[in-house]
Motif scaffolding. Structure first.
Motif, PDB file in Angstrom:
ATOM      1  N   THR A 187       0.831  -1.212   0.000  1.00  0.00           N
ATOM      2  CA  THR A 187       0.000   0.000   0.000  1.00  0.00           C
ATOM      3  C   THR A 187       0.865   1.261   0.000  1.00  0.00           C
ATOM      4  O   THR A 187       0.392   2.341   0.362  1.00  0.00           O
ATOM      5  CB  THR A 187      -0.912   0.000   1.241  1.00  0.00           C
ATOM      6  OG1 THR A 187      -0.108  -0.099   2.419  1.00  0.00           O
ATOM      7  CG2 THR A 187      -1.904  -1.161   1.187  1.00  0.00           C
ATOM      8  N   ASN A 188       2.120   1.101  -0.426  1.00  0.00           N
ATOM      9  CA  ASN A 188       3.026   2.251  -0.468  1.00  0.00           C
ATOM     10  C   ASN A 188       3.328   2.602  -1.919  1.00  0.00           C
ATOM     11  O   ASN A 188       3.780   1.750  -2.692  1.00  0.00           O
ATOM     12  CB  ASN A 188       4.330   1.945   0.269  1.00  0.00           C
ATOM     13  CG  ASN A 188       5.290   3.118   0.218  1.00  0.00           C
ATOM     14  OD1 ASN A 188       6.172   3.153  -0.628  1.00  0.00           O
ATOM     15  ND2 ASN A 188       5.104   4.077   1.116  1.00  0.00           N
ATOM     16  N   SER A 223       5.575   5.027  -4.370  1.00  0.00           N
ATOM     17  CA  SER A 223       6.789   5.846  -4.422  1.00  0.00           C
ATOM     18  C   SER A 223       6.909   6.429  -5.822  1.00  0.00           C
ATOM     19  O   SER A 223       6.785   5.693  -6.818  1.00  0.00           O
ATOM     20  CB  SER A 223       8.018   4.995  -4.085  1.00  0.00           C
ATOM     21  OG  SER A 223       9.203   5.741  -4.306  1.00  0.00           O
ATOM     22  N   GLN A 230       6.588   9.889  -1.247  1.00  0.00           N
ATOM     23  CA  GLN A 230       5.967   8.674  -0.715  1.00  0.00           C
ATOM     24  C   GLN A 230       4.502   8.956  -0.377  1.00  0.00           C
ATOM     25  O   GLN A 230       4.185   9.946   0.279  1.00  0.00           O
ATOM     26  CB  GLN A 230       6.697   8.205   0.552  1.00  0.00           C
ATOM     27  CG  GLN A 230       8.187   7.978   0.369  1.00  0.00           C
ATOM     28  CD  GLN A 230       8.476   6.771  -0.496  1.00  0.00           C
ATOM     29  OE1 GLN A 230       7.689   5.822  -0.552  1.00  0.00           O
ATOM     30  NE2 GLN A 230       9.608   6.816  -1.199  1.00  0.00           N
ATOM     31  N   ILE A 231       3.641   8.085  -0.874  1.00  0.00           N
ATOM     32  CA  ILE A 231       2.213   8.193  -0.576  1.00  0.00           C
ATOM     33  C   ILE A 231       1.756   6.882   0.044  1.00  0.00           C
ATOM     34  O   ILE A 231       1.917   5.813  -0.554  1.00  0.00           O
ATOM     35  CB  ILE A 231       1.386   8.485  -1.846  1.00  0.00           C
ATOM     36  CG1 ILE A 231       1.825   9.813  -2.480  1.00  0.00           C
ATOM     37  CG2 ILE A 231      -0.106   8.492  -1.535  1.00  0.00           C
ATOM     38  CD1 ILE A 231       1.112  10.117  -3.783  1.00  0.00           C
ATOM     39  N   ASN A 232       1.205   6.976   1.252  1.00  0.00           N
ATOM     40  CA  ASN A 232       0.684   5.787   1.919  1.00  0.00           C
ATOM     41  C   ASN A 232      -0.796   5.640   1.562  1.00  0.00           C
ATOM     42  O   ASN A 232      -1.611   6.506   1.883  1.00  0.00           O
ATOM     43  CB  ASN A 232       0.857   5.916   3.435  1.00  0.00           C
ATOM     44  CG  ASN A 232       0.538   4.608   4.142  1.00  0.00           C
ATOM     45  OD1 ASN A 232       0.575   3.547   3.525  1.00  0.00           O
ATOM     46  ND2 ASN A 232       0.234   4.702   5.423  1.00  0.00           N
ATOM     47  N   THR A 267      -5.754  11.449  -1.759  1.00  0.00           N
ATOM     48  CA  THR A 267      -5.180  11.419  -0.417  1.00  0.00           C
ATOM     49  C   THR A 267      -6.010  12.313   0.500  1.00  0.00           C
ATOM     50  O   THR A 267      -6.985  12.943   0.079  1.00  0.00           O
ATOM     51  CB  THR A 267      -3.719  11.897  -0.438  1.00  0.00           C
ATOM     52  OG1 THR A 267      -3.703  13.296  -0.782  1.00  0.00           O
ATOM     53  CG2 THR A 267      -2.903  11.107  -1.463  1.00  0.00           C
ATOM     54  N   ASP A 283      -8.301   6.250   1.471  1.00  0.00           N
ATOM     55  CA  ASP A 283      -7.958   6.781   0.153  1.00  0.00           C
ATOM     56  C   ASP A 283      -8.764   6.076  -0.917  1.00  0.00           C
ATOM     57  O   ASP A 283      -9.099   4.905  -0.792  1.00  0.00           O
ATOM     58  CB  ASP A 283      -6.470   6.587  -0.132  1.00  0.00           C
ATOM     59  CG  ASP A 283      -5.603   7.366   0.838  1.00  0.00           C
ATOM     60  OD1 ASP A 283      -4.448   6.961   1.012  1.00  0.00           O
ATOM     61  OD2 ASP A 283      -6.097   8.346   1.419  1.00  0.00           O
ATOM     62  N   LEU A 342      -3.923   4.656   2.314  1.00  0.00           N
ATOM     63  CA  LEU A 342      -4.713   4.230   3.460  1.00  0.00           C
ATOM     64  C   LEU A 342      -6.080   3.738   3.007  1.00  0.00           C
ATOM     65  O   LEU A 342      -6.506   3.947   1.863  1.00  0.00           O
ATOM     66  CB  LEU A 342      -4.869   5.394   4.434  1.00  0.00           C
ATOM     67  CG  LEU A 342      -3.550   5.980   4.987  1.00  0.00           C
ATOM     68  CD1 LEU A 342      -3.843   7.202   5.854  1.00  0.00           C
ATOM     69  CD2 LEU A 342      -2.800   4.933   5.783  1.00  0.00           C
TER      70      LEU A 342
END
Length: 699
Positions: free
Chosen positions: A626-627, A629, A638-640, A658, A645, A642
Motif C-alpha cells: 500500500t506504499n 513511491s 511517498q504516498i501511503n 489522499t 484513500d 490508506l
C-alpha cells in the motif's frame, strides 16, 4: 398386507409364494420359488389400494380394471425388451386370480440404496452413480420413463452394480383415472411437472429424480418437495454438506435439480456430458493446478499399450469357442441329456400320465394298484382287475361293478390325473398347480414338478438347470438365446458373484471366456479389469473400469495415449490452448488478489515510467503493498495508500485521492511476463487493472 396371498400359493403353475416382501398403494411383491428354473423369483401383483381378496381372487377397486391390467402388462412387456444387467429380467407376465402379475429375477444379496443414505463413501457412490446413468439410459432408449425413482427402488449388489425396480407408468395411469387420493409420488423426488399431472413426461423427469436421490443419499437430507422449493425453501449447496465431493459431480447434480424442465439436462447422456465437461474445465481450478496439469500433459511419456490405470500390459483377447463356460473358461456349456419323465423311483421306465376320471385307472380298493381290463372280443363281458389287491369287478359303460367312474375315483382317493410307472408300479397324483406327488414307494409324499422329478431320476438336485459345464460342472438354465448361471462348484476366476442370476446371450459367451464383458474386439487389463472396445475409426471406447478416475469416462472414445492422460486427469493436446487461456485468466486474478507481482515479487504491484503534473514532471512509479513511491534518483515522494484513500483507474491514468489532495499519474500499459512451469504467460496490464488491485488490497 391384509390381502396378500398365503405362502404355498402357486401362480401360473410355476411360481410358489415363499414370503411377502412388501406392499404399497399399488401392488404386493412376493418372493417365489420358480419351479421351472429351480431358483427364486420376485413376483409383483397388481393390487391397488382398496382391493379386496376373496380366497385367492383379487377384486380390483377401479372401474377401469381391464385397462389397468393391460397397462400393468404392457409395462412388463416393455421392460422385458431391455435385456440389460441393470434391470431384472422379466421371466413371465400373466393374468390370474382376477388381476395381473409379472415375475422378475431375484437377487437376495442386494440391498436397497436407502440403506446407505447419509453414510456412503464418495468412491462407492461414484460406482452407483455411473451404473444408474447407464441403467436409465437403457430404459429411456425403449421409450420408458421410470417415474418413481428413489433410493428404495434401487437395489445395490455387493460390487455396486444396480437394479432398477418398481416402474411407475401404470400407477400414474391409475391415479389419473380414479377417484383415489393415494400418493403415488414420494415428496422430494418427483419433479414439478410430474406433480402437475403432465402425461407426456420426458427423460428430464428421471434426471430430476436421480439427482434428488443422489442429494439425499450423499447428504442424508431429503429435498423439500418441488412445490415447497418453488415457494422459497432453499437447498444447501452439495459442497457445503459433502466437502469431499468432486465439484464437477456436485455441479452436475445441482443442475439436474433445476425446477424448470428447460434448465435441466434433458437426458442421462447430457447429464454425464455436463459432469465430464466440468470435470475437465480449468476455469474452476487455481493457476497452480492448471500449471501442474499442463506441464504433466506436455511431458507425458508412457507406453500406450500399458493399462492407463495400473500400467499392466494390455491384452487383445480373441473370442473363445462357441458355448465356452464363463466360469472356468475351459469347458463348454452343454444341454443335459435327460430322459423326460423318467421314473425317479426305479430309473427304468418313463412315467405315463393317465386320466383317472372316465374310466378310472387306480384301484378303488387298495388305492395304489392299476386297474387292468380283462376279456376280449370273444367274451360276453369285460372286467377290471387289480394286480395288487385282487380287486375284480365287471366293467360297464358308466363305471365298474356297482360304482360309477366318479365314485371309483373318489373311493381311490387319487387325483383327476395320475402318473404311473409300468416297471415299478409307482403311482403319483398330479395337483392343480402341476406338481406331482408319489403315493407309494421310497419317494412318497414329496411334491415336485415333472421337470424336477426328471432331475431327481438322473441323480441331480430337483432345482438343477437344464445345462452344465463339461469341465467345472457349473449349473445353468438355458433357453434358445441365452444362459443363466444357477450355481458353481469351482470359481477359479472369481466371477460367479457377478454372473449368478445374470442372463447371458449365447453369442456373448465366447467373449466372457476371455475375461471381457462386452462382445466386441478390444483391449483388456488382466490386473484391474479395465476394458476398451476398438471402434471402426481405430479409437478405443471404455467399457468398464475399476479405476475411479476412469469410471466417469465410460463410453468415451480416445486413443490409448489420450487414455493415459485421462487416467491422470490431464488435458489432452487438443485442449492445451484452452487450458493456456484459462491459465492466463487465473494468473490475472492472482495479480488482482496480490498473489503475484512484477519480477517474481508478489508485493510489487507496479514499477515503470510515469508522469504527474501535481508532483512535477516525469519520474518512476513503484507501488509495493500500500506504499506508492514516485520520483527520480535524488528525490522521491511517498504516498501511503490508506483505507480511506480512493483509487481510480483508466487505461492511461491512475488517480489517487489522499487526505490533502488528488494526485493523477499518467502511466503506459505494460506487459507482465510470468514464468510458470508449463509456459511463460504474458499479461497486458493497464492503470485500470492496477487500480482494481490496489482497491482490493486496501479493502
Amino acid at each position: 398386507m391384509g390381502v396378500a396371498l398365503p405362502p404355498g400359493t402357486v401362480l401360473s403353475q410355476r411360481f410358489e409364494v415363499v414370503e411377502t416382501l412388501g406392499s404399497g398403494g399399488f401392488g404386493i411383491a412376493y418372493r417365489c420359488r420358480d419351479h421351472k428354473r429351480g431358483d427364486t423369483a420376485v413376483v409383483k401383483e397388481l393390487a391397488p389400494t382398496g382391493s379386496t381378496r376373496d380366497k385367492l381372487r383379487l377384486n380390483l377397486p377401479s372401474a377401469s380394471a381391464l385397462v389397468l391390467k393391460a397397462k400393468f402388462q404392457e409395462e412388463a412387456r416393455r421392460v422385458a425388451k431391455l435385456h440389460t444387467s441393470s434391470v431384472p429380467d422379466v421371466r413371465a407376465y400373466f393374468e390370474e386370480n382376477g388381476t395381473a402379475y409379472f415375475a422378475v429375477d431375484d437377487a437376495p444379496e442386494t440391498r436397497p440404496l436407502s440403506d446407505w443414505i447419509g453414510r456412503i463413501e464418495i468412491e462407492d457412490f461414484r460406482l452407483v452413480w455411473g451404473a444408474l446413468l447407464d441403467a436409465l439410459e437403457d430404459v429411456h432408449q425403449i421409450g420408458l420413463i421410470h417415474r418413481d425413482l428413489k433410493p428404495s427402488n434401487i437395489l445395490v449388489f455387493p460390487d455396486f452394480r444396480v437394479w432398477l425396480i418398481d416402474f411407475g407408468a401404470a400407477r400414474e395411469w391409475h391415479l389419473s383415472h380414479s377417484q383415489t387420493q393415494t400418493t403415488t409420488h414420494t415428496p422430494g423426488y418427483a419433479p414439478p411437472e410430474q406433480l402437475g399431472g403432465r402425461s407426456s413426461l420426458t427423460p428430464a423427469a428421471d434426471v430430476y429424480a436421480l439427482c434428488a436421490t443422489a442429494y439425499h443419499v450423499l447428504t442424508g437430507r431429503l429435498l423439500p418437495s418441488a412445490p415447497a422449493r418453488a415457494s422459497g425453501d432453499e437447498v444447501p449447496p452439495l459442497e457445503d454438506l459433502r466437502p469431499d465431493i468432486d465439484r464437477s459431480l456436485a455441479l452436475a447434480i445441482e443442475a439436474g435439480l433445476s425446477l424448470r424442465v428447460s434448465e435441466r439436462p434433458q437426458s442421462m447422456a447430457a447429464l454425464r456430458d455436463l459432469e465430464l465437461s466440468q470435470a475437465v474445465d480449468p476455469s474452476v481450478l487455481g493457476w497452480q493446478e492448471i500449471d501442474r496439469k499442463l506441464l504433466a500433459s506436455k511431458q507425458f511419456r508412457r507406453d500406450p499399450w500399458a493399462c492407463p490405470a495400473c500400467q499392466t500390459p494390455l491384452s487383445k483377447p480373441r473370442p473363445g469357442r462357441e458355448g465356452t463356460c464363463p466360469v472356468c473358461r475351459e469347458g463348454r456349456v452343454s444341454t443335459r441329456k435327460l430322459t423326460p419323465n423318467l421314473c425317479p423311483s426305479c430309473n427304468e421306465s418313463v412315467l405315463q400320465r393317465r386320466d383317472n376320471r372316465d374310466p378310472a385307472v387306480i384301484c378303488p380298493s387298495c388305492k395304489v394298484g392299476i386297474l387292468r381290463e380283462t376279456g376280449g372280443l370273444f367274451r360276453s363281458k369285460k372286467e377290471l382287475s387289480c394286480g395288487e389287491c385282487g380287486f375284480h369287478e365287471e366293467r360297464h359303460a358308466g363305471g365298474v361293478g356297482e360304482l360309477t367312474w366318479i365314485e371309483a375315483q373318489a373311493q381311490s382317493g387319487r387325483a383327476d390325473f395320475v402318473w404311473i410307472c409300468t416297471s415299478c408300479k409307482a403311482v403319483a397324483d398330479e395337483f392343480d398347480d402341476g406338481r406331482v406327488s408319489f403315493v407309494n414307494g421310497k419317494l412318497a409324499n414329496q411334491a415336485l414338478f415333472p421337470e424336477e422329478w426328471t432331475n431327481v431320476a438322473h441323480g441331480l438336485p430337483p432345482d438343477s438347470g437344464n445345462a452344465v459345464c463339461t469341465h467345472c460342472l457349473a449349473d445353468f438354465y438355458r433357453d434358445e438365446q441365452s444362459i443363466t448361471l444357477l450355481r458353481e462348484k469351482l470359481d477359479p476366476w472369481g466371477v460367479s458373484e457377478n454372473l449368478i442370476g445374470r442372463r447371458i446371450g449365447w453369442t456373448h459367451l465366447p467373449w466372457l471366456s476371455t475375461g471381457k464383458q462386452s462382445a466386441h474386439a478390444g483391449l483388456l487389463c488382466p490386473e484391474c479389469h479395465s476394458e476398451w472396445d476398438e471402434t471402426a475409426t481405430g479409437m478405443f471406447a471404455l467399457v468398464v473400469s475399476r479405476a475411479g478416475i476412469l469410471r466417469r469416462w465410460q463410453d468415451h472414445e480416445a486413443t490409448m495415449e489420450e487414455w493415459g492422460r485421462l487416467a491422470e486427469g490431464l488435458p489432452l493436446p487438443a485442449e492445451w490452448a484452452r487450458w493456456e487461456e484459462a491459465l492466463a485468466d487465473a494468473l490475472y486474478l492472482a495479480y488482482l488478489e496480490s498473489e503475484i507481482g512484477f519480477r517474481d515479487d508478489p508485493d510489487l504491484a507496479w514499477r515503470g515510467d510515469a508522469s504527474s503534473n501535481a508532483l512535477g514532471g516525469s519520474g518512476r512509479i513503484e507501488i509495493r503493498g500500500t506504499n506508492l513511491s514516485y520520483g527520480g534518483l535524488l528525490r522521491k515522494t511517498q504516498i501511503n495508500l490508506l483505507e480511506s484513500d480512493s483509487v481510480v483507474g483508466e487505461r492511461h491514468h491512475l488517480t489517487v485521492e489522499t487526505a490533502k489532495s488528488e494526485v493523477d499519474f499518467e502511466i503506459e500499459p505494460m506487459t507482465l511476463a510470468i514464468r510458470v512451469k508449463s509456459a511463460t504467460v504474458e499479461l497486458s496490464l493497464t492503470a485500470t487493472d492496477l487500480a482494481r488491485r490496489l482497491r482490493a488490497a486496501m479493502a
